[in-house]
Design a protein around this motif. Structure first.
Motif, short mmCIF file in Angstrom:
data_model
loop_
_atom_site.label_atom_id
_atom_site.label_comp_id
_atom_site.label_asym_id
_atom_site.label_seq_id
_atom_site.Cartn_x
_atom_site.Cartn_y
_atom_site.Cartn_z
N UNK A 36 8.47 -8.23 -7.12
CA UNK A 36 8.25 -7.11 -6.18
C UNK A 36 8.10 -5.78 -6.90
N UNK A 86 6.90 -12.33 3.87
CA UNK A 86 7.69 -12.18 5.09
C UNK A 86 9.17 -12.33 4.73
N UNK A 87 9.91 -11.26 4.96
CA UNK A 87 11.28 -11.21 4.49
C UNK A 87 12.23 -11.73 5.56
N UNK A 95 16.10 -11.99 10.12
CA UNK A 95 15.42 -11.04 9.23
C UNK A 95 16.34 -9.96 8.66
N UNK A 97 18.20 -9.37 5.93
CA UNK A 97 18.42 -9.95 4.61
C UNK A 97 18.57 -8.84 3.57
N UNK A 98 19.22 -9.16 2.48
CA UNK A 98 19.28 -8.24 1.34
C UNK A 98 18.52 -8.85 0.18
N UNK A 99 17.74 -8.02 -0.49
CA UNK A 99 17.04 -8.50 -1.69
C UNK A 99 18.03 -8.46 -2.84
N UNK B 149 1.39 -6.73 4.81
CA UNK B 149 1.57 -8.00 4.11
C UNK B 149 1.00 -7.95 2.70
N UNK B 153 5.96 -4.24 -1.17
CA UNK B 153 6.97 -3.38 -1.82
C UNK B 153 7.01 -2.01 -1.17
N UNK B 156 8.60 -2.20 2.24
CA UNK B 156 10.03 -2.51 2.11
C UNK B 156 10.82 -1.25 1.75
N UNK B 185 8.15 -7.49 9.81
CA UNK B 185 8.52 -8.74 9.13
C UNK B 185 8.93 -8.46 7.69
N UNK B 186 8.46 -7.35 7.15
CA UNK B 186 8.83 -6.97 5.79
C UNK B 186 10.05 -6.08 5.79
N UNK B 188 12.57 -4.76 8.82
CA UNK B 188 12.93 -4.67 10.25
C UNK B 188 13.52 -3.31 10.63
#
Lengths: 120, 216
Positions: A36, A86-87, A95, A97-99, B149, B153, B156, B185-186, B188
């Motif tokens: 990323x 899609x995270x 959804x 979530x933590x990276x 999409x 990065x 996000x 989706x990337x 929320x």
């Protein structure tokens, strides 16, 4: 295309540890690049070779380890690797979530040639 | 074989300056936004409409980043707000040091909001912290609904998303609902605004959100 400035930063860090490198002293520089981090590995390798080509670090190998994107779900706590952008948790679909890995851009190690090799 | 353990972030120098910037902005009680988007999605137009709509409510200063020309700074200066142009001479993103130097050139302290308009690019600016409070990513309807999409990065890392040029929806093959779905989706937690800088739709809501963030 910011790989050139990233290559220059890597070189700057190498010079802090090996301030006045002689030819054939630095064997490789190990770098971790998360998927990323928006870094194109081939381009970074090319830029590093280009800026070290006329210097004593000519031939020093940039070893790049690509790290996958890993997420941890806040709902079910499961850690998963994801490939698509899609995270969401592949386990429960949540959804939130933590990276936990995948954004890295760091210099891990500098490997030097053995002195014996240097004298040969 | 001799190995030196380094374990250092490649962009640590930038991150350190960004942290200094953040402390300076905090001390001055500024709300600072880093505007990121592809070229031509309407960053400068959004700044112009925001200045126009908020001139009686709060004061804005602007740092403009471009590869070449001071055209954007000239546009913004016409509204009578302090503006400094950074010309990156080819570099594809702003770095914290450039922002620090540009901020030092702003000759007044009389503003509460700072816009940093990054170079138009959805890739490289994602990795460079400038010291801002948050990133705002702008996507225009003419770019299509798949951008979140393709550039995850950036989406996000952003806190807010502006879907701009919504007045053009009838003429382009783009669904704002799909942009929203893809972006969420990337990330929320994105705060989403839909705007048109031509007919000012959605601008009041966006300006109201900025006002709610001002640190008085």
């Amino acid at each position: 295309m910011h790989e050139l400035s990233v290559a220059q930063e890597i070189l700057g860090i190498v010079h802090q540890y090996v301030p006045d490198p002689k030819p054939n002293t630095v064997k490789s520089v190990k770098v971790s690049v998360g998927k990323l981090s928006n870094i194109l590995v081939d381009s970074l390798t090319f830029c590093f070779e280009a800026i070290t080509g006329d210097t004593p670090l000519n031939g020093t190998k940039l070893e790049i380890i690509e790290l996958p994107v890993k997420i941890q779900c806040s709902n079910c706590n499961k850690v998963s690797e994801i490939d698509d952008p899609v995270f969401a948790c592949p386990n429960c679909g949540d959804n939130k979530i933590n990276i936990i890995s995948g954004t890295e851009l760091k210099v891990d190690e500098i490997e030097l040639f053995d002195e014996i090799k240097e004298q040969q | 074989m001799s190995v030196i353990t380094v374990e250092r972030k490649v962009l640590e120098k930038n991150d350190a300056i960004a942290q200094q910037n953040r402390e300076v902005f905090k001390k001055k009680n500024l709300f600072t936004m880093n505007l990121v988007s592809s070229p031509g999605s309407g960053k400068t137009s959004l700044i112009e409409r925001t200045i126009h709509h908020t001139k009686n409510k709060f004061d804005i200063a602007v740092i403009e980043g471009d590869v070449q020309t001071s055209l954007d700074a000239e546009r913004v200066a016409a509204y009578g707000v302090p503006v400094v142009q950074i010309i990156t001479q080819g570099a594809c993103h702003l770095e914290a040091g450039l922002v620090r130097d540009a901020f030092g050139q702003i000759e007044t302290n009389n503003f509460e909001v700072l816009f940093i308009e990054n170079v138009g690019n959805l890739v490289c600016p994602a990795g460079y912290d400038l010291g801002e409070d948050l990133k705002v990513v702008i996507v225009s309807t003419t770019e299509g609904d798949d951008k979140p999409l393709k550039y995850p990065a950036m989406f996000r890392n952003a806190s807010a998303l502006i879907i701009n040029k919504i007045d053009l929806v009838p003429y382009v093959n783009c669904s704002t609902a799909l942009i929203e779905k893809n972006a969420l989706s990337i990330n929320p937690s994105l705060k989403i605004f839909k705007t048109s800088c031509t007919n000012d739709e959605g601008i009041a809501e966006w300006c109201g959100w900025i006002e709610s963030k001002i640190k008085r």
